[in-house]
Write an enzyme that holds these catalytic residues in place. Structure first.
Site, PDB file in Angstrom:
ATOM      1  CB  SER A  41      -0.784  -0.021   1.309  1.00 48.62           C
ATOM      2  OG  SER A  41      -0.287   0.107   2.541  1.00 48.62           O
ATOM      3  CG  HIS A 159      -1.114  -5.469   4.245  1.00 45.02           C
ATOM      4  ND1 HIS A 159      -0.299  -4.981   5.304  1.00 45.02           N
ATOM      5  CD2 HIS A 159      -0.487  -4.904   3.107  1.00 45.02           C
ATOM      6  CE1 HIS A 159       0.449  -4.029   4.960  1.00 45.02           C
ATOM      7  NE2 HIS A 159       0.387  -3.856   3.280  1.00 45.02           N
ATOM      8  CD  GLU A 168       0.241  -2.492   9.097  1.00 43.11           C
ATOM      9  OE1 GLU A 168       0.518  -1.667   9.791  1.00 43.11           O
ATOM     10  OE2 GLU A 168       0.791  -2.813   8.211  1.00 43.11           O
ATOM     11  CD  GLU A 209       2.299  -5.621   7.217  1.00 40.55           C
ATOM     12  OE1 GLU A 209       1.797  -5.753   8.389  1.00 40.55           O
ATOM     13  OE2 GLU A 209       2.806  -4.769   6.465  1.00 40.55           O
ATOM     14  CG  ASP A 247      -0.923   1.777   9.106  1.00 42.83           C
ATOM     15  OD1 ASP A 247      -1.519   2.817   8.798  1.00 42.83           O
ATOM     16  OD2 ASP A 247       0.017   1.183   8.177  1.00 42.83           O
ATOM     17  CD  GLU A 290       1.501   3.551  10.325  1.00 40.07           C
ATOM     18  OE1 GLU A 290       1.646   2.855  11.323  1.00 40.07           O
ATOM     19  OE2 GLU A 290       1.793   3.196   8.995  1.00 40.07           O
ATOM     20  CG  ASP A 318       3.307   4.800   6.511  1.00 36.38           C
ATOM     21  OD1 ASP A 318       4.484   5.118   5.746  1.00 36.38           O
ATOM     22  OD2 ASP A 318       2.860   3.585   6.166  1.00 36.38           O
ATOM     23  CE  LYS A 343       5.766   1.489   5.732  1.00 35.90           C
ATOM     24  NZ  LYS A 343       4.646   1.865   5.002  1.00 35.90           N
ATOM     25  CG  HIS A 371       6.984  -4.955   8.591  1.00 40.44           C
ATOM     26  ND1 HIS A 371       6.678  -5.926   8.615  1.00 40.44           N
ATOM     27  CD2 HIS A 371       5.959  -3.965   8.592  1.00 40.44           C
ATOM     28  CE1 HIS A 371       5.296  -5.657   9.177  1.00 40.44           C
ATOM     29  NE2 HIS A 371       4.975  -4.567   9.021  1.00 40.44           N
ATOM     30  CE  LYS A 395       3.698  -0.341  10.528  1.00 42.02           C
ATOM     31  NZ  LYS A 395       2.269   0.303   9.830  1.00 42.02           N
TER      32      LYS A 395
END
Ligand code: PGA
Ligand code: ZN
Length: 422
Positions: A41, A159, A168, A209, A247, A290, A318, A343, A371, A395
């Site tokens: 994403s 995801h 998440e 994940e 998130d 997030e 993010d 990231k 990650h 994370k």
């Protein structure tokens, strides 16, 4: 110590598509490698993940052009340079690329070389990577407090299929015992969560994940109740030992001014969505949230920040900030966030990533290195980076080799810094 050779390879990431690995050799014959992940994403303001586009190989996602860029364009300008001058090396690659988003060389090309340079320079100085990065960039971190785990335990959005709209739900370690102890508490709660999901008739298959992706979950709120129950049943105090982080990755369910909660069959404007979120802030021990709004919805981020501040919840950018000092500065000026997700591949070099972390630190914000959901590798540089910049959390997903490699590295660093931890 001078760079004498730079090679690159096409390897597989956890998503089953290729990514790039770079290998940097020094005049003493020592070499080190680094590989880079990609997102599922990814924000639209991120550095370019360059792929070949040749449909005959990996559906167009091969990286042979990236390898050529490394070996034919980057290597000639870096060979002969001192490897310890990380900033100079990164700046040379940025100048060679010449775009804002590394579209020419590929953020994946630049980052793989950047991290491999840092890793081999650390080895040349006989230092672990986190120490080398701390010293090279003068971050001023003393390692007295190490990053804690933010463990993704339920995932949806991009995801996983047929589950939550939010991407998440995480269990974050907040007890003072350090990362090894917090990892244990969070993972025990994760395993307890499996039993609770099963008892509620939900599947416990996992998503990208390695977190549970419970098909048939009734609402975007339901994960909070399951996670809360899991923390308590595992024997821990929610809000004291472990907290909840989410998130939303809201850019993924935003279109034309509306946030589309497909699972709940509702389309909300930002103020309605914020009101819905606020009911969660009232009820659950949430420590961080997030990307609760879309990546360019600045005004509503500012409005949400006033609310999260009132609830003492960290509001993390993010996709909004993409590890960029330019977007982070804007977020600081507008008072749109209180923390930043980090990231390396969003911006594409070690130097720019550390600059973003240091800018955040100057403004009292916490950094949370993360990650990637699309394809990860076993590379653990993000953990060393987190330690070097004094990151508050990392994370990472709870299972699968490329994820636990990060937690294992964090526990290894804790042993190195503090001595035996168990
Ligand atoms: P991504 O998601 O790596 O798939 O973009 C992770 C995140 O949004 O934090
Ligand atoms: Zn995110």
């Amino acid at each position: 110590m001078k760079i004498t050779q730079i090679k690159a390879y096409e390897i597989l990431a956890s998503g089953g598509y290729p990514t790039v690995e770079a290998e940097v050799t020094l005049e003493n014959g020592v070499s080190e490698r680094a590989s880079v992940p990609y997102g599922a994403s990814a924000g639209s303001h991120e550095a370019t993940v360059l792929v070949d586009g040749d449909k005959r190989r990996y559906h167009g996602k091969g990286v042979t052009n990236v390898i050529k860029n490394i070996e034919e364009k980057i290597a000639p300008i870096l060979i002969g340079k001192e490897v310890e001058n990380q900033r100079e090396l990164d700046q040379a690659m940025i100048a060679l690329d010449g775009t804002d988003n590394k579209a020419n060389l590929g953020g994946n090309a630049v980052l793989a070389v950047s991290v491999a340079c840092a890793r081999v320079a650390a080895r040349a100085q006989n230092k672990p990577l986190y120490l080398y990065l701390r010293d090279t960039f003068n971050t001023g971190v003393d390692f007295s407090s190490l990053p804690n785990p933010m463990v993704v335990v339920i995932e949806g959005g991009k995801h996983a299929d047929e589950t939550t709209d939010l991407q998440e739900y995480c269990i974050s370690g907040i007890s003072p015992g350090g990362p090894t102890e917090n990892i244990r508490k969070a993972l025990e709660s994760y395993h307890t969560l499996q039993k609770i999901l099963k008892a509620n008739g939900l599947s416990t298959n996992v998503g990208n994940e390695g977190a549970f992706a419970p098909n048939g979950i009734p609402s975007n709120e339901a994960p909070f109740t399951y996670i809360l129950e899991a923390i308590e049943q595992a024997g821990y105090k929610p809000g004291v030992d472990l907290g909840i982080s989410i998130d939303a990755a809201a850019s993924e369910f935003y279109a034309d001014g509306k946030y589309n909660l497909k699972l709940e069959n509702r389309q909300l404007i930002a103020t309605e969505l914020i009101a819905y979120y606020t009911t969660w802030f009232e009820k659950y021990p949430i420590v961080t949230v997030e990307d609760m709004l879309s990546e360019d919805d600045w005004d509503n981020w500012v409005a949400l920040k006033k609310i999260t501040d009132a609830y003492k919840i960290e509001l993390i950018g993010d996709d909004l900030t993409v590890t960029s000092v330019v977007r982070l500065q804007k977020a600081i000026d507008l008072n749109a966030i209180s923390s930043i997700l980090i990231k390396l591949n969003q911006i594409g070099s070690v130097t720019e990533t550390i600059d973003a972390c240091m800018l955040a630190r100057q403004h009292g914000m916490m950094s949370v290195p993360s990650h990637r959901g699309g394809g990860e590798t076993n590379d653990t540089a993000m953990v060393d980076l987190a330690v070097a910049v004094g990151g508050k959390f990392i994370k990472v997903g709870p299972t699968r080799g490329e994820r636990v490699a990060k937690y294992n590295r964090l526990m290894e660093i804790e042993r190195e810094v503090k001595g035996p931890t168990i």
